[in-house]
Scaffold this active site. Structure first.
Site, PDB file in Angstrom:
ATOM      1  N   HIS A  25     -26.258 -10.499  -9.662  1.00  0.00           N
ATOM      2  CA  HIS A  25     -27.661 -10.438  -9.239  1.00  0.00           C
ATOM      3  C   HIS A  25     -28.203 -11.853  -9.034  1.00  0.00           C
ATOM      4  CE1 HIS A  25     -27.479  -6.688 -11.904  1.00  0.00           C
ATOM      5  NE2 HIS A  25     -27.412  -6.280 -10.659  1.00  0.00           N
ATOM      6  N   CYS A 130     -24.272  11.123  -8.783  1.00  0.00           N
ATOM      7  CA  CYS A 130     -23.955  10.081  -9.773  1.00  0.00           C
ATOM      8  C   CYS A 130     -25.246   9.349 -10.121  1.00  0.00           C
ATOM      9  CB  CYS A 130     -22.929   9.098  -9.221  1.00  0.00           C
ATOM     10  SG  CYS A 130     -22.702   7.682 -10.322  1.00  0.00           S
ATOM     11  N   CYS A 133     -25.152   5.468  -9.555  1.00  0.00           N
ATOM     12  CA  CYS A 133     -25.402   5.017  -8.174  1.00  0.00           C
ATOM     13  C   CYS A 133     -26.745   5.503  -7.665  1.00  0.00           C
ATOM     14  CB  CYS A 133     -24.367   5.575  -7.199  1.00  0.00           C
ATOM     15  SG  CYS A 133     -22.698   5.072  -7.487  1.00  0.00           S
ATOM     16  N   CYS A 147     -16.724   8.693 -10.399  1.00  0.00           N
ATOM     17  CA  CYS A 147     -17.296   7.677  -9.514  1.00  0.00           C
ATOM     18  C   CYS A 147     -16.531   6.377  -9.736  1.00  0.00           C
ATOM     19  CB  CYS A 147     -18.776   7.486  -9.839  1.00  0.00           C
ATOM     20  SG  CYS A 147     -19.420   5.952  -9.150  1.00  0.00           S
ATOM     21  N   LYS A 304     -23.492  -3.339 -15.044  1.00  0.00           N
ATOM     22  CA  LYS A 304     -24.029  -3.066 -16.384  1.00  0.00           C
ATOM     23  C   LYS A 304     -23.309  -1.877 -16.984  1.00  0.00           C
ATOM     24  CE  LYS A 304     -28.289  -4.744 -14.618  1.00  0.00           C
ATOM     25  NZ  LYS A 304     -29.285  -4.239 -13.706  1.00  0.00           N
TER      26      LYS A 304
HETATM   27  N1  MSP Z   1     -31.727  -0.926  -6.724  1.00  0.00           N
HETATM   28  C1  MSP Z   1     -30.616  -0.954  -5.840  1.00  0.00           C
HETATM   29  C2  MSP Z   1     -30.945  -1.706  -4.571  1.00  0.00           C
HETATM   30  C3  MSP Z   1     -32.084  -1.176  -3.780  1.00  0.00           C
HETATM   31  S1  MSP Z   1     -32.443  -2.189  -2.417  1.00  0.00           S
HETATM   32  C4  MSP Z   1     -33.592  -1.359  -1.567  1.00  0.00           C
HETATM   33  C5  MSP Z   1     -29.431  -1.642  -6.526  1.00  0.00           C
HETATM   34  N2  MSP Z   1     -29.703  -2.444  -7.528  1.00  0.00           N
HETATM   35  S2  MSP Z   1     -28.617  -3.243  -8.421  1.00  0.00           S
HETATM   36  O1  MSP Z   1     -29.384  -3.953  -9.411  1.00  0.00           O
HETATM   37  O2  MSP Z   1     -27.615  -2.365  -8.908  1.00  0.00           O
HETATM   38  O3  MSP Z   1     -27.859  -4.230  -7.474  1.00  0.00           O
HETATM   39  C6  MSP Z   1     -28.482  -4.941  -6.463  1.00  0.00           C
HETATM   40  C7  MSP Z   1     -27.631  -6.012  -5.858  1.00  0.00           C
HETATM   41  O4  MSP Z   1     -27.134  -6.926  -6.820  1.00  0.00           O
HETATM   42  C8  MSP Z   1     -26.353  -5.598  -5.125  1.00  0.00           C
HETATM   43  O5  MSP Z   1     -26.449  -5.114  -3.883  1.00  0.00           O
HETATM   44  C9  MSP Z   1     -25.768  -6.962  -4.938  1.00  0.00           C
HETATM   45  O6  MSP Z   1     -26.487  -7.637  -3.951  1.00  0.00           O
HETATM   46  C10 MSP Z   1     -26.024  -7.566  -6.287  1.00  0.00           C
HETATM   47  N3  MSP Z   1     -24.867  -7.334  -7.131  1.00  0.00           N
HETATM   48  C11 MSP Z   1     -24.676  -6.344  -8.046  1.00  0.00           C
HETATM   49  N4  MSP Z   1     -23.440  -6.503  -8.588  1.00  0.00           N
HETATM   50  C12 MSP Z   1     -22.838  -7.576  -8.023  1.00  0.00           C
HETATM   51  C13 MSP Z   1     -21.639  -8.270  -8.213  1.00  0.00           C
HETATM   52  N5  MSP Z   1     -20.761  -7.900  -9.092  1.00  0.00           N
HETATM   53  N6  MSP Z   1     -21.417  -9.358  -7.438  1.00  0.00           N
HETATM   54  C14 MSP Z   1     -22.323  -9.816  -6.521  1.00  0.00           C
HETATM   55  N7  MSP Z   1     -23.463  -9.199  -6.339  1.00  0.00           N
HETATM   56  C15 MSP Z   1     -23.729  -8.068  -7.058  1.00  0.00           C
HETATM   57  O7  MSP Z   1     -28.307  -1.443  -6.092  1.00  0.00           O
END
Ligand code: MSP
Length: 483
Positions: A25, A130, A133, A147, A304
């Site tokens: 993130h 899921c 997701c 998943c 997470k």
């Molecule tokens: N809430 C949704 C997004 C909605 S957008 C309208 C979501 N959230 S999330 O917190 O799970 O992840 C958001 C973003 O964090 C992912 O798309 C990505 O850009 C980034 N990442 C999450 N895990 C990641 C990695 N392991 N590596 C790089 N970026 C990652 O999905």
């Protein structure tokens, strides 16, 4: 206010605030921030949006596990996220929360438009869901019935939903992608999505039965249903700008977005559902999706739910915000997956900051001060080296080429180092002080320029070095201590 063709609206995905932000993130947010700063530096009207996706089932579960009411839990999470953004110098213009009233108004307006276009209809959904997701799954999405991202079996459900006529838009979206007015980079991701679109899209559920979930946005005209998370979440990109509210100046100025940045895990939502919603609502498509790879840890996507997270706070404690930002910009290929490790981050810090920029700053400042070198800082912006660097900034921004930009600047820093070795001003000074001054002055012009243009990557450090130069002062302690 009119939309300015030069305006640069950049977004990150909105994050699920259900735990601490992990390094993936942080990566998305930092690269978005660097692009936003590059854009501001190049003089473009810029707007950088980030935020949180709060209206989801998994957040509710987390709050319950923590024994907290939902809103205090969400406020606390937002406090933590803002804190880490500040520490990593993520300077967003707006932080949207999907519990914000402005967001709810935008989602309602979006729903009404989809409905009016005849793209919302009632049906029954039977299948797999899921929660990790927040999406529906088909058997072929699963590995051993689970998943692949969350390692859990999806829930079997059968329920009344409103469906969105996604199928209607597959061809039009593919057309926009092919002509390049809806750009998807890198090309491998574009091809992946084109293949999906060419196979046709199925209509998807856009609502779920309302069971008292806190913060759910109810379907206008049917309070037994709440609007499904992705319809809710994706709309943040325009609700934040005031779409659906009477105050929509920012929407007029900044939509369509120049670029949505995201990891490849959520590409399909952004490359199929989102443009279909916009087309249905009669709104312009964003200009580009920039899809980065995922950071992996122990060979698996960090998440997470899997518990294999690298903590950005810990990394920042070791190499500082600058060390981490430079690592992201310079060392991670934007579009591939990267295994992240402390050793790699530390090695990059030592090479590029402690031995690189840090040493160079010391050497040059020392010579500038002790040889009484003068150069006219007000005129630096008219030198060829400045103009060239500025052109590289603009070009890198147009191509969203972050690694190219960072490596250009660091190569140029290295070339000053080499020039010091080759010209040996410390020896020249003993026999011809004026000649030595002229050599160092030339280097200072280049150095000052490069430092100025590192600002998007190292915001505070750049300003500090500039002020040492202007005040003709040595740093009281080393800028970057070697680890
Ligand atoms: N809430 C949704 C997004 C909605 S957008 C309208 C979501 N959230 S999330 O917190 O799970 O992840 C958001 C973003 O964090 C992912 O798309 C990505 O850009 C980034 N990442 C999450 N895990 C990641 C990695 N392991 N590596 C790089 N970026 C990652 O999905």
């Amino acid at each position: 206010m009119e939309h300015n063709r030069n305006s640069f609206y950049i977004t990150t995905p909105i994050f699920y605030p259900n735990g601490n932000l992990h390094i993936g993130h942080a990566y998305t947010s930092v690269i978005a921030d660097i692009f936003a700063r590059m854009s501001r530096l190049s003089g473009r009207p810029t707007y950088f949006l980030t935020g949180v996706d709060e209206n989801s089932l998994k957040i509710e579960k987390k709050a319950k596990e923590a024994g907290q009411e939902i809103m205090p839990f969400l406020d606390e999470q937002t406090g933590k996220i803002k804190d880490i953004f500040e520490k990593l110098r993520v300077g967003y213009d707006q932080y949207i929360r999907t519990t914000d009233p402005v967001h709810h108004r935008g989602v309602i307006e979006m729903w009404n438009r989809l409905k009016k276009a005849g793209d919302i209809y009632e049906g029954t959904y039977e299948g797999l869901y899921c929660v990790g997701c927040e999406s529906f799954k088909t058997e072929k999405d699963l590995i051993d019935g689970k998943c692949p991202d969350h390692g859990v079996e999806p829930e079997k459900i059968s329920e009344k939903n409103y469906f969105f006529r996604l199928s209607k838009y597959a061809d039009t979206i593919a057309q926009h992608i092919r002509t390049g007015d809806f750009l998807i980079t890198p090309v491998a991701r574009k091809n992946e999505i084109l293949a999906v679109l060419e196979g046709g899209l199925q209509d998807i559920p856009f609502s779920r039965p309302y069971k008292g979930q806190p913060n759910a946005i109810l379907v206008p005209g049917d309070e037994t249903q709440s609007i499904y998370v992705w319809c809710d979440a994706l709309t943040n990109y325009i609700s934040a700008l005031g779409f659906g509210s009477s105050q929509k100046t920012y929407y007029d100025m900044f939509w369509p977005a120049k670029v949505h940045i995201m990891g490849k895990d959520i590409l399909r939502f952004h490359a199929a559902i989102w443009p279909a919603m916009l087309l249905s609502a009669g709104l312009p498509l964003p200009k580009q999706l920039l899809v980065h790879g995922l950071m992996i840890s122990g060979g698996k996507k960090m998440s997470k739910s899997l518990g294999n997270i690298v903590d950005p706070e810990e990394m920042r404690g070791i190499v500082g915000a600058g060390g981490l930002r430079l690592y992201f910009a310079h060392d991670i290929p934007l579009t591939g997956d990267g295994e992240i490790s402390k050793d790699l981050i530390v090695a990059s810090y030592n090479a590029h900051l402690a031995n690189g920029l840090g040493n160079l700053t010391n050497r040059l400042l020392k010579m500038m001060i002790s040889y009484e070198v003068q150069f006219d800082m007000e005129k630096v912006a008219h030198t060829p080296v400045w103009q060239k660097t500025e052109a590289i900034l603009k070009e890198s921004l147009d191509n969203l080429d972050l690694t190219g930009y960072a490596s250009y600047i660091w190569k140029e820093f290295a070339s000053i180092d080499k020039e010091i070795q080759d010209t040996e001003p410390f020896k020249v000074f003993k026999v011809d002080p004026d000649k030595a001054r002229a050599i160092v002055s030339g280097m200072m012009i280049k150095f000052y320029t490069l430092v100025y243009f590192t600002d998007p990557i190292l915001p505070h450090t750049s300003a500090r070095i500039i002020s040492y130069i202007r005040n003709r002062q040595m740093p009281e302690r080393p800028l970057f201590v070697k680890i």
